[in-house]
Write a protein that holds these residues in place. Structure first.
Motif, short mmCIF file in Angstrom:
data_model
loop_
_atom_site.label_atom_id
_atom_site.label_comp_id
_atom_site.label_asym_id
_atom_site.label_seq_id
_atom_site.Cartn_x
_atom_site.Cartn_y
_atom_site.Cartn_z
N MET A 1 -9.54 4.75 -9.25
CA MET A 1 -10.19 4.15 -8.10
C MET A 1 -11.62 3.77 -8.48
SD MET A 1 -10.41 5.77 -4.36
CE MET A 1 -11.82 5.48 -3.38
N ALA A 2 -12.03 2.58 -8.13
CA ALA A 2 -13.38 2.09 -8.45
C ALA A 2 -14.40 2.76 -7.55
CB ALA A 2 -13.44 0.58 -8.27
N PRO A 3 -15.60 3.02 -8.07
CA PRO A 3 -16.62 3.66 -7.23
C PRO A 3 -17.05 2.72 -6.10
CG PRO A 3 -17.55 3.03 -9.34
CD PRO A 3 -16.09 2.77 -9.42
N PHE A 4 -17.30 3.31 -4.95
CA PHE A 4 -17.73 2.53 -3.78
C PHE A 4 -19.19 2.14 -3.92
CE2 PHE A 4 -19.62 2.44 0.50
CZ PHE A 4 -18.88 1.40 1.03
N LEU A 5 -19.98 3.01 -4.52
CA LEU A 5 -21.42 2.80 -4.65
C LEU A 5 -21.80 3.09 -6.09
CD1 LEU A 5 -24.11 2.30 -3.11
CD2 LEU A 5 -24.24 4.75 -2.77
N GLN A 6 -22.55 2.17 -6.68
CA GLN A 6 -22.97 2.35 -8.07
C GLN A 6 -24.47 2.11 -8.17
OE1 GLN A 6 -20.99 -0.26 -10.78
NE2 GLN A 6 -21.84 0.73 -12.58
N ILE A 7 -25.19 3.07 -8.72
CA ILE A 7 -26.63 2.96 -8.94
C ILE A 7 -26.82 2.29 -10.30
CG2 ILE A 7 -28.81 4.21 -9.07
CD1 ILE A 7 -27.39 4.53 -6.37
N VAL A 8 -27.50 1.14 -10.31
CA VAL A 8 -27.67 0.41 -11.57
C VAL A 8 -29.08 0.51 -12.12
CG1 VAL A 8 -25.79 -1.20 -11.13
CG2 VAL A 8 -28.08 -1.73 -10.32
N GLN A 9 -30.02 0.96 -11.30
CA GLN A 9 -31.40 1.04 -11.78
C GLN A 9 -32.11 2.20 -11.08
OE1 GLN A 9 -33.58 -2.58 -11.24
NE2 GLN A 9 -35.35 -1.88 -12.34
#
Length: 68
Positions: A1-9
């Motif tokens: 399952m793909a993450p709903f929220l991803q922190i990129v910075q």
């Protein structure tokens, strides 16, 4: 399952991530909630079409032209 929220910075704290998730969840649930019914305007009230009894007694001629 793909993450709903991803922190990129950046490097947020767990509390900051929890606050962000809370805001996003509240916003998503408010968007799916049905809108509240607007109050009905007095101009569209069907009872305005009914005739009211005319005032009687002293000064009735003055009150007969005033709205109820």
């Amino acid at each position: 399952m793909a993450p709903f929220l991803q922190i990129v910075q950046g490097d947020p704290t767990p509390e900051e991530i929890a606050a962000l998730v809370t805001v996003l969840t509240a916003r998503a649930s408010a968007a799916t909630a049905p809108p509240e019914p607007r109050p009905r305007s007095a101009w569209s009230d069907p009872s305005r079409r009914l005739r009211h009894t005319l005032p009687h007694g002293p000064g009735a001629w003055r009150a007969s032209s005033l709205p109820a």
